[in-house]
Design an enzyme around this catalytic site. Structure first.
Site, mmCIF file in Angstrom:
data_model
loop_
_atom_site.group_PDB
_atom_site.id
_atom_site.type_symbol
_atom_site.label_atom_id
_atom_site.label_comp_id
_atom_site.label_asym_id
_atom_site.label_seq_id
_atom_site.Cartn_x
_atom_site.Cartn_y
_atom_site.Cartn_z
ATOM 1 C CD1 TRP A 120 -22.050 9.132 69.074
ATOM 2 C CD2 TRP A 120 -21.064 7.158 68.723
ATOM 3 N NE1 TRP A 120 -22.324 8.329 70.155
ATOM 4 C CE2 TRP A 120 -21.729 7.113 69.970
ATOM 5 C CE3 TRP A 120 -20.349 6.036 68.297
ATOM 6 C CZ2 TRP A 120 -21.712 5.982 70.791
ATOM 7 C CZ3 TRP A 120 -20.341 4.905 69.103
ATOM 8 C CH2 TRP A 120 -21.006 4.877 70.339
ATOM 9 C CG ASN A 121 -24.299 4.042 66.363
ATOM 10 O OD1 ASN A 121 -24.755 4.908 65.613
ATOM 11 N ND2 ASN A 121 -25.075 3.219 67.049
ATOM 12 C CE LYS A 168 -24.417 19.005 65.742
ATOM 13 N NZ LYS A 168 -23.672 17.742 65.983
ATOM 14 N N PRO A 169 -24.208 16.183 61.770
ATOM 15 C CG PRO A 169 -21.994 16.257 60.996
ATOM 16 C CD PRO A 169 -23.289 17.050 61.036
ATOM 17 C CB ALA A 170 -22.330 12.274 66.012
ATOM 18 C CB SER A 171 -19.497 16.712 68.014
ATOM 19 O OG SER A 171 -20.406 17.762 67.795
ATOM 20 N N GLY A 183 -30.943 8.358 67.333
ATOM 21 C CA GLY A 183 -30.225 8.606 68.587
ATOM 22 C C GLY A 183 -31.032 8.143 69.782
ATOM 23 C CD GLU A 243 -32.414 3.670 63.312
ATOM 24 O OE1 GLU A 243 -32.106 2.475 63.195
ATOM 25 O OE2 GLU A 243 -31.852 4.581 62.677
ATOM 26 C CB CYS A 245 -29.909 0.981 68.235
ATOM 27 S SG CYS A 245 -30.115 0.690 66.473
#
Length: 348
Positions: free
Chosen positions: A158-159, A182-185, A235, A257, A291
């Site tokens: 999501w970032n 699959k993107p972050a919700s 993630g 990553e 990160c």
């Protein structure tokens, strides 16, 4: 408040997932996505599961048969056209990202431009997919050539909802791979908007699906499927380890990553003003939620007090607020769990 930009973002918001280009509507249910600055729900995406994920995988496998054999120059032309459409929509895409992620509007626009750089780069790389020839000591001629790995599963955070998507899709499409994303919700709308532009640029519908829903459920289907030949994940280390384990039985290639533990070190002979400027640039980017943000700062004892005083004075000047407010440099944290984590750090 920049209302014009906000409206440009909302104009690109689509409340659906995409299975081989087919919209799967949320219809006001499913997963709610909010503006982390206000808590206001800006839309919903469907809570898809195993069946829809299998459909997306099957479509990717079918599309791979022709996409992987397409002319690399045609794939390069597609990537350039997609990049041009993104250039035409920087304001709207940046605003959409700011709405669902909370990062300041100017920072979000910067990410869109950065993200688009990957597509432009890999468009050129698509035209340079060359092999090699060499002589062996036994007098044989050794030939090597490059071919697409196969359908790919791409799981994005999501970032950086735009940059991490294009950094994965750019090389995949250049090589001739197809993808299930699959993107972050917390931030699905940026991925959906970018996918819609990819279709508009001429991408075969089956070559890309955006699947929204429970991460564990969708991830398990992707890792179990023998049709998926590569997984790329950005993630946490814990989730990355689990995904790698799940990919092992089918011998998928994986690119991970994962979380970092970045220290920042300031020695006594450093230019303190520069060190403080770089500390703020690194630590407060995306509200400290990347990160590469420093997790801790080590300062040589002889300058530690001066550094701390100067840093506190500069931090006090940072404007915090809604992504579309003037002069805002730091937006909200993404969700309540992030706030709890920060409060625990402060209390420790």
């Amino acid at each position: 408040m920049n209302h014009t930009a906000r409206h440009a973002g909302l104009a690109l918001l689509r409340q659906h997932a995409l299975i081989a280009g087919e919209p799967i509507l949320a219809n006001g249910a499913g997963i709610a996505v909010d503006d982390p600055a206000t808590g206001e729900v800006i839309g919903h995406v469907p809570d898809l599961g195993a069946a829809e994920t299998e459909r997306a995988i099957a479509a990717a496998a079918e599309a791979f048969k022709t996409w992987s054999r397409s002319d690399p120059h045609e794939r390069a032309a597609f990537l350039r056209k997609w990049a041009a459409l993104i250039d035409d929509n920087v304001e709207g895409l940046g605003a959409l990202m700011a709405l669902e992620n909370g990062k300041p509007f100017d920072e979000a626009k910067g990410e869109v431009t950065y993200a688009n750089g990957f597509l432009k780069w890999f468009a050129g790389q698509a035209e340079r997919l060359i092999g090699e020839t060499q002589d062996s000591p036994l007098g044989h001629l050794i030939l090597t050539y490059r071919e697409a790995v196969g359908p790919c599963a791409l799981i994005t955070p999501w970032n950086f909802p735009a940059a991490m998507l294009t950094r994965k899709l750019g090389p995949a499409f250049a090589a001739g791979c197809t993808a299930v994303v699959k993107p972050a919700s917390q931030t699905p709308f940026t991925a959906i908007a970018l996918a819609e532009l990819a279709y508009q640029a001429g991408l075969p519908k089956g070559a890309l699906s955006i699947v929204t829903g429970d991460a564990a459920t969708i991830g398990k289907v992707l890792t179990d499927s023998p049709l998926i030949r590569k997984l790329s994940f950005t993630g946490s280390t814990g989730v990355g380890r689990k995904l790698a384990e799940q990919c092992a039985p089918t011998l998928k290639r994986v690119s991970m990553e994962l979380g970092g533990a970045a220290p920042l070190i300031v020695f006594a002979d450093a230019d303190l003003d520069l060190a403080i400027a770089e500390t703020i640039k690194g630590k407060f980017r995306n509200s400290g939620q990347t990160c590469v943000c420093p997790n801790r700062v080590y300062v040589e004892r002889s300058v530690a007090e001066t550094y701390a005083e100067k840093l506190a004075a500069e931090v006090a000047k940072i404007v915090v607020g809604n992504a579309f407010e003037d002069r805002v440099k730091v937006g909200p944290l993404i969700e309540d769990k992030a706030i709890d984590k920060v409060e625990k750090h402060v209390a420790a």
